[in-house]
Structures are given as structure tokens and as C-alpha cells.
Design an enzyme around this catalytic site. Structure first.
Site, PDB file in Angstrom:
ATOM      1  CB  ALA A  16      18.262  -7.203   8.661  1.00 60.15           C
ATOM      2  CE1 TYR A  58      13.816  -4.394  10.920  1.00 64.29           C
ATOM      3  CE2 TYR A  58      11.990  -3.294  11.332  1.00 64.29           C
ATOM      4  CZ  TYR A  58      12.726  -4.230  10.712  1.00 64.29           C
ATOM      5  OH  TYR A  58      11.924  -4.778   9.832  1.00 64.29           O
ATOM      6  CB  THR A  93      10.046  -2.843   7.983  1.00 67.71           C
ATOM      7  OG1 THR A  93       9.860  -2.834   8.425  1.00 67.71           O
ATOM      8  CG2 THR A  93      11.905  -1.203   7.999  1.00 67.71           C
ATOM      9  CG  PHE A 124      16.368 -12.125   2.965  1.00 70.12           C
ATOM     10  CD1 PHE A 124      14.652 -11.393   2.743  1.00 70.12           C
ATOM     11  CD2 PHE A 124      16.614 -12.778   1.791  1.00 70.12           C
ATOM     12  CE1 PHE A 124      14.437 -11.714   1.347  1.00 70.12           C
ATOM     13  CE2 PHE A 124      15.820 -12.600   0.468  1.00 70.12           C
ATOM     14  CZ  PHE A 124      15.058 -12.814   0.404  1.00 70.12           C
ATOM     15  CG  ASP A 174      21.869 -17.143   8.198  1.00 68.47           C
ATOM     16  OD1 ASP A 174      20.945 -16.952   7.672  1.00 68.47           O
ATOM     17  OD2 ASP A 174      22.221 -16.504   9.435  1.00 68.47           O
ATOM     18  N   GLY A 188       4.066   2.112  21.063  1.00 69.87           N
ATOM     19  CA  GLY A 188       4.736   2.541  20.032  1.00 69.87           C
ATOM     20  C   GLY A 188       3.719   1.505  18.632  1.00 69.87           C
ATOM     21  CE  LYS A 225      15.723  -3.967   8.096  1.00 70.09           C
ATOM     22  NZ  LYS A 225      16.369  -5.271   7.011  1.00 70.09           N
TER      23      LYS A 225
END
Ligand code: UDP
Length: 329
Positions: free
Chosen positions: A74, A140, A116, A72, A33, A280, A144
Site C-alpha cells: 500500500a 489515506y 489503520t 500489506f 512487492d 490534522g 483503507k
């Protein structure tokens, strides 16, 4: 059988819970990380920690021989992704491609990727199956989705066994691991901040949606259930395959229902006001969960919204400090 896994983003919310669950199942866990949004003390004890960029670190570390990578790491703030696309395209897509390259180079056989519901955009029907059209409405979601496509082609060409898990609204906490964002945008932690007296009131973003009570409906899933789907995914996919699963509770809850549940769990009044819709935001986002149920044998064990909020509240009040205490005892 126990395996050796690299968890990128294991100092973040979902990553730290998954790292903790992997350790509980007896696996060997290394967390990488860069601590840009994660917390060093969220890395579960028992995990090795390497500070740095996920792809950079993977390039050298995977030479040790790992059974798989859970990816993970991101950037995940929708509004920021629209304002600063380059940092999302590079931070998410470039990093993931370089991670895939490192995995192929070292022959790392398995990948589980955090995708997602934002890949579907504004859905034309609900609940949303995995076969729904993917038309993201923000940067975003585009990043993904691009990574999902890259994984499909890498799996086919290089024999990778890969799973993308499309999260709906993750919430709750697992033991000492929970949500600690410096910029909080998510509904449940915000409402609990009001309950804790850290904010004056919660704004309800729109009460004129075509839903039962006029507020937007989302599919909140307990983070520990989500983590268990990752453990199953690691063992359910064959070389050369890329499978995609939606992970949700199968039930939707409105913003008003969430606030009401938080009032019941915390015993606090929690003032709320109606505000304009957030740009949105679709009216309803609920997962069709059949594929994960039939193929992974997975179903949420904690689908009750009160239980999810209760765990989030226990963590918000005491989780992080209880953890610090447990380490010095
Ligand atoms: N929401 C709200 N007030 C807030 C934060 C969120 O009314 O302060 C609403 C938001 O418009 C959405 C739902 O709560 O309908 C869940 O939002 P969140 O940001 O938690 O997750 P999202 O569904 O956007 O990923």
C-alpha cells in the site's frame, strides 16, 4: 499446521517482519512487492520473491493454491495522499479490489489486511474501540476504510475468511527486519536519526495539546507483537466472516516521553525544539484492545517503550548491515 501464504508488500517494514515470523513458524512464504518503497534485501531468506504489482502477480500465482494472503502492499504517506489522491485511490483501492477478485477466482480462502487507526479520524473518545465512528480526515484513511468495506461484502458474498487489523503506531524491529523509509515521517526513527547524528534536532509538533505534558499521545506497539497478531488472525476466522481488530499497546506515550526514552536508551543528548502542530494530528490516539485480547487471545509481549526503542535503535545502528554480513558468512 504449516500453510502456504502470499505476502504482498513483504519487502516493506511490517510485511517483512510478518514474512520473517511466518517462516519462523514453518510456513511456506511467497513475497510479492513492486519495490516502490520496499527493499529487495528486506525480503527474508527462505521466502520466494516475485517482483511486480500485487494484483497482477496474484492473478496468475494464486492458481498454485494458497492458504491465504496477507495484504500489506500500500501507499501510506498521509500528506502525499492528500496531495495526490488518484495514486492512493488506485494504488490502494483498485489494487486491493483486483486482489480480492483474484482470490475469489482462485478460491483462496483467507485474507489478513493491514488497516489503520486513520480510519477513525479524530476520535470523540479514547481509548478507541472498533465500534467507534469511522470518519477519516485524509485520503489515506479513506482508501483503507473503503477497502475494509469492500472486504466485508466480499466475505459475505463469496465465503472469504477475512480480518482487518487496524494498526496504531508501529515501532521497533525484529531481528534483521526494521524500518527503512526513504522519506521518514515517523517520530521514533526521526528521534533515533538525531541520536545517530544524522539530523540536528527533532521538532516537537505542538506542545499546547490538552495532555499531561502538552504534547500529543500515541499508542506505540512493537512490530513483532503486531506480526504475532497476524499469525493468530490467520487461524481465528471462519469462512464468510470479516473481523476487525485494533492493534495497540493499550498505553499512550507523549512525544516528550518518546524523546526522553530515546535519550535513555541511546545515551545521547538529542536536541529538541517546539514547532507548530502538524495539520490534522489529533491530541490522543490510543487503541481499546479488548477485542483482540478476548477473540484472538493476543496481547502485546513487549509493551515497554524502552524495549521498543531499544530494538529500533539496535536495528538503526547495525541491523541492516548485520543482515548483509549474515548472508555472506
Ligand atoms: N511527531 C513530532 N515530530 C516529528 C514526527 C512526529 O512531534 O518529527 C509527532 C506527531 O505530531 C504525532 C506523533 O509524533 O503526534 C507520532 O507521529 P508519527 O508520524 O510517528 O505517527 P502518526 O501518529 O502521525 O501516525
Amino acid at each position: 499446521p504449516a500453510g502456504k501464504f502470499l505476502v504482498t508488500g513483504g519487502a516493506g517494514y511490517v510485511g517483512s517482519v510478518c514474512a520473517a515470523r511466518l517462516l519462523e513458524e514453518g510456513h511456506d512464504v511467497t513475497v510479492v512487492d513492486d519495490l516502490s518503497t520496499g527493499h529487495r534485501d528486506a525480503v527474508p531468506p527462505g521466502a520466494r520473491f516475485v517482483h511486480g504489482d500485487a494484483a497482477e502477480v496474484a492473478r496468475s500465482l494464486l492458481a498454485e493454491g494458497f492458504d491465504g494472503v496477507l495484504h500489506f502492499a500500500a501507499k501510506s504517506l498521509v500528506a502525499e495522499s492528500v496531495a495526490e489522491p488518484a495514486s492512493y485511490w488506485h494504488g490502494n483501492v483498485t489494487t486491493s479490489l483486483r486482489l480480492l477478485d483474484a482470490m475469489c477466482w482462485h478460491g483462496t480462502p483467507r485474507l489478513v489486511f493491514s488497516s489503520t487507526a486513520a480510519t477513525y479520524g479524530n476520535p470523540d473518545r479514547t481509548p478507541i474501540p472498533e465500534s467507534a465512528p469511522t470518519e477519516p480526515t485524509n485520503t489515506y484513511g479513506f482508501t483503507k476504510l473503503a477497502i475494509d468495506h469492500a472486504i466485508t461484502t466480499y466475505a459475505q458474498a463469496h465465503g472469504l475468511a477475512a480480518v482487518s487489523l487496524r494498526y496504531f503506531n508501529v515501532a521497533g524491529a525484529h531481528r534483521y527486519w526494521g524500518e527503512r523509509h526513504s522519506v521518514e515521517t515517523h517520530l521514533i526513527p526521526i528521534v533515533l536519526q538525531v541520536a545517530a547524528g544524522e539530523r540536528d534536532r527533532v521538532q516537537i509538533y505542538g506542545d499546547d495539546y490538552p495532555t499531561e505534558d502538552g504534547t500529543a499521545v500515541r499508542d506505540y506497539i512493537h512490530v513483532a507483537d503486531l506480526a504475532d497478531a497476524h499469525l493468530r488472525a490467520l487461524h481465528h476466522v471462519a469462512a464468510g466472516e470479516h473481523r476487525i481488530y485494533n492493534l495497540g499497546n493499550g498505553a499512550g506515550f507523549s512525544v516528550r516521553e518518546v524523546i526522553e526514552t530515546c535519550r535513555e536508551v541511546t545515551g545521547q543528548h538529542i536536541p529538541s525544539v517546539t514547532a507548530a502542530r502538524r495539520q490534522g494530528d489529533p491530541a490522543v490516539l490510543v487503541a481499546a484492545g479488548e477485542r483482540a485480547r478476548t477473540e484472538l487471545g493476543w496481547k502485546p509481549e513487549r509493551p515497554n517503550l524502552g524495549d521498543i526503542v531499544n530494538d529500533a535503535w539496535a536495528f538503526a545502528r547495525d541491523g541492516h548491515t548485520a543482515y548483509a554480513r549474515s548472508r555472506t558468512d
